[in-house]
Design a protein around this motif. Structure first.
Motif, PDB file in Angstrom:
ATOM      1  N   ILE A  44      57.756  18.122   0.274  1.00 18.62           N
ATOM      2  CA  ILE A  44      57.342  19.204   1.172  1.00 18.62           C
ATOM      3  C   ILE A  44      58.470  20.234   1.171  1.00 18.62           C
ATOM      4  CG2 ILE A  44      56.691  19.850   3.524  1.00 18.62           C
ATOM      5  CD1 ILE A  44      56.004  16.867   3.991  1.00 18.62           C
ATOM      6  N   TRP A  85      58.761   9.488  10.092  1.00 21.57           N
ATOM      7  CA  TRP A  85      57.781  10.309  10.802  1.00 21.57           C
ATOM      8  C   TRP A  85      57.270   9.412  11.940  1.00 21.57           C
ATOM      9  CZ3 TRP A  85      57.596  15.296   9.481  1.00 21.57           C
ATOM     10  CH2 TRP A  85      58.025  15.656   8.204  1.00 21.57           C
ATOM     11  N   GLY A 126      50.991  24.018   9.150  1.00 21.68           N
ATOM     12  CA  GLY A 126      52.165  24.234   8.316  1.00 21.68           C
ATOM     13  C   GLY A 126      53.310  24.954   8.986  1.00 21.68           C
ATOM     14  N   ILE A 144      55.756  19.543  12.139  1.00 22.79           N
ATOM     15  CA  ILE A 144      54.931  20.428  11.313  1.00 22.79           C
ATOM     16  C   ILE A 144      53.528  20.389  11.899  1.00 22.79           C
ATOM     17  CG2 ILE A 144      53.997  20.915   9.025  1.00 22.79           C
ATOM     18  CD1 ILE A 144      56.354  19.424   7.812  1.00 22.79           C
ATOM     19  N   LEU A 146      49.462  20.664  12.254  1.00 25.14           N
ATOM     20  CA  LEU A 146      48.339  20.263  11.397  1.00 25.14           C
ATOM     21  C   LEU A 146      47.114  21.142  11.635  1.00 25.14           C
ATOM     22  CD1 LEU A 146      48.624  16.381  11.778  1.00 25.14           C
ATOM     23  CD2 LEU A 146      49.506  17.815   9.921  1.00 25.14           C
ATOM     24  N   VAL A 162      55.691  25.752   5.982  1.00 26.00           N
ATOM     25  CA  VAL A 162      55.558  25.037   4.716  1.00 26.00           C
ATOM     26  C   VAL A 162      55.110  26.017   3.633  1.00 26.00           C
ATOM     27  CG1 VAL A 162      54.317  23.218   3.477  1.00 26.00           C
ATOM     28  CG2 VAL A 162      55.005  22.867   5.864  1.00 26.00           C
ATOM     29  N   MET A 166      51.525  21.106   1.404  1.00 28.77           N
ATOM     30  CA  MET A 166      50.655  20.851   2.552  1.00 28.77           C
ATOM     31  C   MET A 166      49.758  19.641   2.298  1.00 28.77           C
ATOM     32  SD  MET A 166      51.155  22.472   5.319  1.00 28.77           S
ATOM     33  CE  MET A 166      49.667  21.901   6.150  1.00 28.77           C
ATOM     34  N   VAL A 169      51.776  16.878   3.515  1.00 24.52           N
ATOM     35  CA  VAL A 169      51.821  16.874   4.984  1.00 24.52           C
ATOM     36  C   VAL A 169      50.624  16.121   5.551  1.00 24.52           C
ATOM     37  CG1 VAL A 169      51.659  18.320   7.057  1.00 24.52           C
ATOM     38  CG2 VAL A 169      53.164  19.008   5.171  1.00 24.52           C
TER      39      VAL A 169
END
Length: 231
Positions: A44, A85, A126, A144, A146, A162, A166, A169
């Protein structure tokens, strides 16, 4: 003879190839400051708004490169490498930034919000922002988006977006992890952006003064409003 497991060969080669392709694409990017976030799901790439939100980006870059003193790790340690995460909310955000194996679960300091509206907002997927526990309590956790999360505007600092990955992501799930974060600088201004503990603390001190002045102004306006309407 000791047999070498294929995974021990394939994984390093895969990581090397990802950074090779990233370096090739890097040369085609516009001037700017970028963070190449290598996850277990892929790469990313974030473009960081170092000119619009210099304090917040200084914090992120300084932690990523180990140039800012913090209580979790000694100087020089890349703060985000190995982080998980740890919070995934479908349609909302993916969040990380708690140091793996650190002495604390944050950097040991907080700094003010750095809101730049309407330019930097949460209006689409993003967008990169700082997580916090209330106004001006930013540390190391970041997210980040969504999707369109415009209702977050004004409460959380947006400091990048971003520009590649993506698809990665949207593949991230709970406890996926960041293998590494590398900062890429393209152009004179980006190459000159080298945050240190001292430069970061100066920005934080100036921001804290602005916050106090803004709070005092708001309070005075509220008192004046009350006096005019309810003498």
């Amino acid at each position: 003879m000791r047999r070498i497991r294929p995974a021990l060969i394939v994984l390093p080669l895969l990581m090397a190839s990802l950074f090779f392709f990233a370096s090739c694409r890097r040369s085609k990017r516009p001037e700017g400051l970028y963070a190449e976030v290598l996850t277990n799901k892929g790469l990313i790439v974030l473009q960081l708004e170092f000119q619009k939100t210099p304090m917040t980006v200084a914090n992120f870059v300084g932690l990523a490169e180990g140039t800012i003193t913090n209580k979790a790790f000694p100087r020089g340690r890349h703060y985000f490498d190995g982080t998980k995460w740890h919070r995934i909310v479908s349609g909302h955000v993916i969040q990380c930034g708690i140091p793996k194996g650190g002495k604390t679960d944050g950097p040991g300091y907080q700094f003010p919000n750095e809101i730049v509206l309407p330019e930097l907002n949460h209006g689409r997927a993003g967008m990169v922002n700082m997580a916090n526990g209330g106004p001006h309590t930013n540390g190391s956790q970041w997210c980040i988006t969504l999707g369109d999360r415009s209702y977050l505007d004004g409460d959380y600092t947006v400091f990048g977006h971003v520009v590649q990955g993506m698809d990665v992501v949207f593949k991230i799930v709970q406890d996926d992890h960041v293998r590494s974060v590398k900062i890429a600088r393209i152009g004179k201004a980006a190459k000159a952006f080298r945050p240190t503990t001292e430069s970061f603390r100066k920005m934080v001190a100036a921001a804290e003064v602005r916050v106090k002045e803004a709070d005092a102004k708001k309070k005075a306006e509220e008192i004046s409003l009350v006096k005019r309407n309810w003498p």
